[in-house]
Design a protein around this motif. Structure first.
Motif, mmCIF file in Angstrom:
data_model
loop_
_atom_site.group_PDB
_atom_site.id
_atom_site.type_symbol
_atom_site.label_atom_id
_atom_site.label_comp_id
_atom_site.label_asym_id
_atom_site.label_seq_id
_atom_site.Cartn_x
_atom_site.Cartn_y
_atom_site.Cartn_z
ATOM 1 N N CYS A 93 -2.065 3.650 7.740
ATOM 2 C CA CYS A 93 -3.431 4.748 7.363
ATOM 3 C C CYS A 93 -4.169 3.748 7.884
ATOM 4 C CB CYS A 93 -3.240 5.161 5.817
ATOM 5 S SG CYS A 93 -4.210 3.807 5.147
ATOM 6 N N HIS A 103 1.101 -1.480 -0.209
ATOM 7 C CA HIS A 103 -0.066 -0.047 -0.033
ATOM 8 C C HIS A 103 1.022 1.138 -0.227
ATOM 9 C CE1 HIS A 103 -3.408 2.485 0.348
ATOM 10 N NE2 HIS A 103 -3.042 2.446 1.698
ATOM 11 N N HIS A 116 2.053 3.244 2.363
ATOM 12 C CA HIS A 116 2.024 4.079 3.750
ATOM 13 C C HIS A 116 0.656 3.233 5.335
ATOM 14 C CE1 HIS A 116 -1.365 6.171 1.718
ATOM 15 N NE2 HIS A 116 -2.017 5.687 2.387
ATOM 16 N N CYS A 160 -7.514 3.612 -0.500
ATOM 17 C CA CYS A 160 -7.350 3.038 0.331
ATOM 18 C C CYS A 160 -7.963 1.465 0.994
ATOM 19 C CB CYS A 160 -6.698 4.176 1.223
ATOM 20 S SG CYS A 160 -5.593 5.545 1.258
HETATM 21 ZN ZN LIG Z 1 -3.538 4.829 2.652
#
Ligand SMILES: [Zn+2]
Ligand SMILES: [Zn+2]
Length: 204
Positions: free
Chosen positions: A20, A16, A18, A61
């Motif tokens: 989050c 992905h 990062h 995301c």
């Molecule tokens: Zn993300």
């Protein structure tokens, strides 16, 4: 560190890019869908996902998390985005049924109150948020049961017929590049790839 009910493989974060909370939320939505339908992660293309997300913050995301958990991917073509701007997915496997899953609004609201989003709102990219700040909201998501996080609904009459795929490639009469036959267009008796077709058509 807060103990969690769920775990996410480290490669998911690597893929992905990062750390989050929306990716883990999507991951768990995907896991929950597999559980509710009684199916395994899709190795090939026999399961389909219709994501109701769009191009806004956190939506991509969420989509990445769903794809990681389910094996339904944009690349394999069994992950379609409907561009509704909502956080919800329909997971469908012929013979097993379809289920629609969405995060509870109060969970999304609770996530927004974490410090992570103070950084994000002030323009800090997710990858630059301190690790402990990101992990605080991620662990909040991972500490919840599926039924605390999501609403779900089985869709009784849901069906979907994917278009027939081809393995045949045809060489474009103009550029000479192999092109899958479904994409070839005929123009003045020539077989053209979509790009050459556009060029020829605009010459008129
Ligand atoms: Zn993300
Ligand atoms: Zn061409």
């Amino acid at each position: 560190m807060q103990s969690t009910r769920h775990e996410i493989p480290e490669w998911a974060f690597e893929f992905h890019g990062h750390r989050c909370p929306a990716m883990p939320l999507g991951y768990l939505a995907g896991k929950y869908a597999l559980k509710l339908l009684g199916i395994d992660k899709e190795k090939d293309t026999g399961t389909y996902i219709f994501s109701e997300t769009g191009d806004e913050h956190h939506q991509g995301c969420f989509d990445d998390g769903v794809q990681i958990a389910t094996g339904c991917t944009y690349g394999k073509g069994n992950y379609k985005r409907l561009e509704y701007g909502k956080m919800a997915i329909v997971v469908y496997k012929p013979g097993k049924g379809a289920v629609r899953i969405r995060p509870k609004p109060e969970i999304l609201d609770a996530c927004s109150k974490f410090e992570f989003f103070k950084y994000r709102k002030s323009g800090v990219p997710a990858s630059q948020v301190p690790r402990d700040v990101a992990d605080e909201v991620i662990n909040y998501v991972l500490s919840k049961d599926f039924d605390e996080l999501f609403y779900y609904e089985f869709l009784k009459d849901f069906t979907y017929n994917p278009s027939k795929k081809t393995m045949t490639r045809i060489v474009c009469d103009n550029c000479g590049e192999p092109t899958y036959e479904n994409y070839i267009k005929i123009f003045n008796g020539k077989k053209l790839c979509p790009r050459c077709y556009e060029i020829e058509r605009n010459k008129r």
